[in-house]
Motif scaffolding. Structure first.
Motif, PDB file in Angstrom:
ATOM      1  N   ILE A  87       0.842  -1.193   0.000  1.00 54.18           N
ATOM      2  CA  ILE A  87       0.000   0.000   0.000  1.00 54.18           C
ATOM      3  C   ILE A  87       0.881   1.249   0.000  1.00 54.18           C
ATOM      4  CG2 ILE A  87      -1.818   1.230   1.229  1.00 54.18           C
ATOM      5  CD1 ILE A  87      -2.408  -1.711  -0.017  1.00 54.18           C
ATOM      6  N   GLU A  88       1.922   1.224   0.835  1.00 49.44           N
ATOM      7  CA  GLU A  88       2.842   2.358   0.906  1.00 49.44           C
ATOM      8  C   GLU A  88       3.595   2.533  -0.408  1.00 49.44           C
ATOM      9  OE1 GLU A  88       6.796   3.779   3.469  1.00 49.44           O
ATOM     10  OE2 GLU A  88       5.638   2.020   4.108  1.00 49.44           O
ATOM     11  N   LEU A  89       4.042   1.420  -0.992  1.00 46.28           N
ATOM     12  CA  LEU A  89       4.806   1.466  -2.244  1.00 46.28           C
ATOM     13  C   LEU A  89       4.010   2.140  -3.354  1.00 46.28           C
ATOM     14  CD1 LEU A  89       7.334   0.474  -3.863  1.00 46.28           C
ATOM     15  CD2 LEU A  89       6.052  -1.641  -4.301  1.00 46.28           C
ATOM     16  N   ASN A  90       2.697   1.941  -3.340  1.00 46.56           N
ATOM     17  CA  ASN A  90       1.830   2.499  -4.382  1.00 46.56           C
ATOM     18  C   ASN A  90       1.133   3.793  -3.963  1.00 46.56           C
ATOM     19  OD1 ASN A  90       1.719   0.390  -6.734  1.00 46.56           O
ATOM     20  ND2 ASN A  90       1.661  -0.824  -4.847  1.00 46.56           N
ATOM     21  N   ASN A  91       1.593   4.366  -2.848  1.00 48.51           N
ATOM     22  CA  ASN A  91       1.067   5.654  -2.368  1.00 48.51           C
ATOM     23  C   ASN A  91      -0.451   5.630  -2.184  1.00 48.51           C
ATOM     24  OD1 ASN A  91       3.661   7.019  -2.454  1.00 48.51           O
ATOM     25  ND2 ASN A  91       3.453   6.991  -4.679  1.00 48.51           N
ATOM     26  N   LEU A  92      -0.940   4.556  -1.566  1.00 52.57           N
ATOM     27  CA  LEU A  92      -2.380   4.391  -1.380  1.00 52.57           C
ATOM     28  C   LEU A  92      -2.779   4.324   0.089  1.00 52.57           C
ATOM     29  CD1 LEU A  92      -2.997   1.810  -4.254  1.00 52.57           C
ATOM     30  CD2 LEU A  92      -3.893   4.147  -4.158  1.00 52.57           C
ATOM     31  N   SER A  93      -1.907   4.788   0.978  1.00 53.85           N
ATOM     32  CA  SER A  93      -2.178   4.692   2.408  1.00 53.85           C
ATOM     33  C   SER A  93      -3.394   5.509   2.835  1.00 53.85           C
ATOM     34  CB  SER A  93      -0.951   5.145   3.211  1.00 53.85           C
ATOM     35  OG  SER A  93       0.159   4.330   2.938  1.00 53.85           O
ATOM     36  N   ASP A  94      -3.756   6.516   2.053  1.00 54.73           N
ATOM     37  CA  ASP A  94      -4.923   7.327   2.394  1.00 54.73           C
ATOM     38  C   ASP A  94      -6.229   6.652   2.010  1.00 54.73           C
ATOM     39  OD1 ASP A  94      -4.216   7.580  -0.305  1.00 54.73           O
ATOM     40  OD2 ASP A  94      -5.209   9.526  -0.495  1.00 54.73           O
ATOM     41  N   ARG A  95      -6.148   5.575   1.222  1.00 61.13           N
ATOM     42  CA  ARG A  95      -7.363   4.905   0.734  1.00 61.13           C
ATOM     43  C   ARG A  95      -7.487   3.451   1.181  1.00 61.13           C
ATOM     44  NH1 ARG A  95      -6.880   5.583  -5.465  1.00 61.13           N
ATOM     45  NH2 ARG A  95      -8.670   4.160  -5.380  1.00 61.13           N
ATOM     46  N   ILE A  96      -6.359   2.838   1.555  1.00 57.70           N
ATOM     47  CA  ILE A  96      -6.361   1.419   1.893  1.00 57.70           C
ATOM     48  C   ILE A  96      -5.722   1.217   3.262  1.00 57.70           C
ATOM     49  CG2 ILE A  96      -5.608  -0.894   1.224  1.00 57.70           C
ATOM     50  CD1 ILE A  96      -5.410   0.111  -1.661  1.00 57.70           C
ATOM     51  N   GLU A  97      -6.386   0.427   4.096  1.00 58.73           N
ATOM     52  CA  GLU A  97      -5.872   0.082   5.422  1.00 58.73           C
ATOM     53  C   GLU A  97      -5.780  -1.439   5.530  1.00 58.73           C
ATOM     54  OE1 GLU A  97      -7.057   0.491  10.181  1.00 58.73           O
ATOM     55  OE2 GLU A  97      -8.400   1.266   8.625  1.00 58.73           O
ATOM     56  N   ILE A  98      -4.742  -1.919   6.201  1.00 59.36           N
ATOM     57  CA  ILE A  98      -4.562  -3.358   6.403  1.00 59.36           C
ATOM     58  C   ILE A  98      -4.642  -3.663   7.895  1.00 59.36           C
ATOM     59  CG2 ILE A  98      -3.041  -5.342   6.083  1.00 59.36           C
ATOM     60  CD1 ILE A  98      -4.153  -4.164   3.462  1.00 59.36           C
ATOM     61  N   ILE A  99      -5.468  -4.638   8.247  1.00 53.38           N
ATOM     62  CA  ILE A  99      -5.616  -5.090   9.623  1.00 53.38           C
ATOM     63  C   ILE A  99      -5.033  -6.503   9.732  1.00 53.38           C
ATOM     64  CG2 ILE A  99      -7.269  -5.787  11.412  1.00 53.38           C
ATOM     65  CD1 ILE A  99      -9.182  -3.660  10.237  1.00 53.38           C
ATOM     66  N   ASN A 100      -4.123  -6.691  10.680  1.00 47.33           N
ATOM     67  CA  ASN A 100      -3.543  -8.017  10.940  1.00 47.33           C
ATOM     68  C   ASN A 100      -4.304  -8.674  12.089  1.00 47.33           C
ATOM     69  OD1 ASN A 100      -0.428  -9.208  12.389  1.00 47.33           O
ATOM     70  ND2 ASN A 100      -1.892 -10.300  11.106  1.00 47.33           N
ATOM     71  N   ASP A 101      -5.292  -9.487  11.732  1.00 45.70           N
ATOM     72  CA  ASP A 101      -6.101 -10.158  12.751  1.00 45.70           C
ATOM     73  C   ASP A 101      -6.935 -11.235  12.063  1.00 45.70           C
ATOM     74  OD1 ASP A 101      -7.277 -10.838  15.159  1.00 45.70           O
ATOM     75  OD2 ASP A 101      -8.024  -8.823  15.602  1.00 45.70           O
ATOM     76  N   ASP A 102      -7.505 -12.100  12.870  1.00 44.04           N
ATOM     77  CA  ASP A 102      -8.473 -13.078  12.390  1.00 44.04           C
ATOM     78  C   ASP A 102      -9.743 -12.334  12.002  1.00 44.04           C
ATOM     79  OD1 ASP A 102     -10.480 -15.107  12.232  1.00 44.04           O
ATOM     80  OD2 ASP A 102      -9.331 -16.374  13.603  1.00 44.04           O
ATOM     81  N   MET A 103     -10.273 -12.619  10.807  1.00 49.23           N
ATOM     82  CA  MET A 103     -11.472 -11.907  10.365  1.00 49.23           C
ATOM     83  C   MET A 103     -12.671 -12.161  11.282  1.00 49.23           C
ATOM     84  SD  MET A 103     -12.655 -14.060   6.968  1.00 49.23           S
ATOM     85  CE  MET A 103     -11.027 -14.232   6.243  1.00 49.23           C
ATOM     86  N   LYS A 104     -12.620 -13.229  12.063  1.00 49.80           N
ATOM     87  CA  LYS A 104     -13.708 -13.501  13.003  1.00 49.80           C
ATOM     88  C   LYS A 104     -13.752 -12.463  14.131  1.00 49.80           C
ATOM     89  CE  LYS A 104     -12.358 -17.860  13.113  1.00 49.80           C
ATOM     90  NZ  LYS A 104     -12.204 -19.303  13.407  1.00 49.80           N
ATOM     91  N   ASN A 105     -12.680 -11.671  14.244  1.00 48.71           N
ATOM     92  CA  ASN A 105     -12.635 -10.599  15.253  1.00 48.71           C
ATOM     93  C   ASN A 105     -13.071  -9.257  14.667  1.00 48.71           C
ATOM     94  OD1 ASN A 105     -11.630 -12.405  17.183  1.00 48.71           O
ATOM     95  ND2 ASN A 105      -9.518 -12.028  16.547  1.00 48.71           N
ATOM     96  N   TRP A 106     -13.866  -9.285  13.628  1.00 48.93           N
ATOM     97  CA  TRP A 106     -14.231  -8.063  12.909  1.00 48.93           C
ATOM     98  C   TRP A 106     -14.902  -7.018  13.809  1.00 48.93           C
ATOM     99  CZ3 TRP A 106     -19.332  -6.619  12.838  1.00 48.93           C
ATOM    100  CH2 TRP A 106     -20.273  -7.613  13.137  1.00 48.93           C
ATOM    101  N   LYS A 107     -15.560  -7.449  14.873  1.00 51.06           N
ATOM    102  CA  LYS A 107     -16.271  -6.505  15.736  1.00 51.06           C
ATOM    103  C   LYS A 107     -15.325  -5.525  16.434  1.00 51.06           C
ATOM    104  CE  LYS A 107     -20.243  -9.486  16.715  1.00 51.06           C
ATOM    105  NZ  LYS A 107     -20.993 -10.214  17.762  1.00 51.06           N
ATOM    106  N   LYS A 108     -14.045  -5.856  16.501  1.00 54.98           N
ATOM    107  CA  LYS A 108     -13.064  -4.954  17.090  1.00 54.98           C
ATOM    108  C   LYS A 108     -12.814  -3.731  16.204  1.00 54.98           C
ATOM    109  CE  LYS A 108      -9.253  -7.027  18.344  1.00 54.98           C
ATOM    110  NZ  LYS A 108      -8.138  -8.020  18.337  1.00 54.98           N
TER     111      LYS A 108
END
Length: 244
Positions: A87-108
């Motif tokens: 995301i950083e390499l393509n200068n898209l940090s203002d539009r794309i976020e990455i979360i490192n977690d189990d998707m089952k924890n989506w409520k967080k």
């Protein structure tokens, strides 16, 4: 940007994008490009979640089609870190976020019913306990087999995230088509369109693309088949058009 051992930078097809990958981790494939181009991204789609984003290929592809806020969720730390670098390499940090977690924890991270679209290129294979069938590399095993999450849990998570009339799209295997439809209906996502993808015109479908709408009206459209390669083994014109 400093690369770690085993990391290489590649052009992302013919697009104005680059991607950092590792040969010992699951790399993007044509599946990711196809599903990123399949999902409906109309004017009302402002928030998108990619479940199991890997190294972030799908968000990168989506960024070429939409100005929506895109969030990728990835359970493996190394893959999530690669995605953040991409995301950083393509200068898209203002539009794309990455979360490192189990998707089952989506409520967080999200409010129920807050997303306009959810997309996924999930693990294709059920795990029946036979470890001899699994890849020796744990990270590839998680990407290919339903160990950390099942098909139903992915669809259930997508439904919980989606607003009413929100879109869900995924790429999967044709032999699980009926199961996919059953799970979508169970979790209030009405199947709306499907497309079967063949490596060659005389071969059985290898993958399918399916999209549904949460609390959508009935009516399933079966689109013409997509053939990825010509008789001589080269990419078909339709696939090459997606590369541009």
């Amino acid at each position: 940007m400093e690369l770690e051992k085993n990391e290489v930078i590649n052009n992302l097809l013919n697009k104005n994008l680059k991607i950092i990958q590792r040969p010992d981790f699951f790399n993007f494939s044509l599946d990711s490009l196809l599903v990123a181009n399949f999902i409906s991204l109309g004017r009302g789609v402002n928030k998108v979640v990619d479940l199991g984003t890997g190294n972030g290929a799908i968000p990168l592809f989506l960024s070429e089609r939409t100005k929506a806020k895109i969030t990728g969720i990835e359970i493996q730390e190394i893959s999530a870190n690669l995605a953040r670098k991409n995301i950083e390499l393509n200068n898209l940090s203002d539009r794309i976020e990455i979360i490192n977690d189990d998707m089952k924890n989506w409520k967080k991270y999200f409010i129920s019913g807050s997303q306009d679209a959810v997309i996924s290129n999930p693990p294709f294979f059920k795990f029946h306990g036979n470890e001899e069938l699994l890849n020796d590399l744990d990270q590839l095993t998680l990407a290919r087999h339903e160990i950390s999450i099942t098909l139903e849990e992915i669809i259930e998570t997508a439904s919980a995230l989606l607003k009413d009339k929100g879109y869900f799209a995924m790429v999967h295997r044709p032999d699980r088509f009926l199961e996919i439809l059953d799970m979508m209906r169970k979790h209030k996502i009405t199947p709306k369109k499907v497309r079967f993808c063949h490596s060659k015109i005389d071969k059985q479908a290898k993958i399918l693309l399916v999209e549904g709408v949460k609390f959508g009206a009935e009516g399933l459209t079966v689109l013409p088949p997509l053939v990825s390669h010509d008789a001589d083994g080269k990419y078909s014109k339709e696939v090459l058009d997606l590369f541009d």
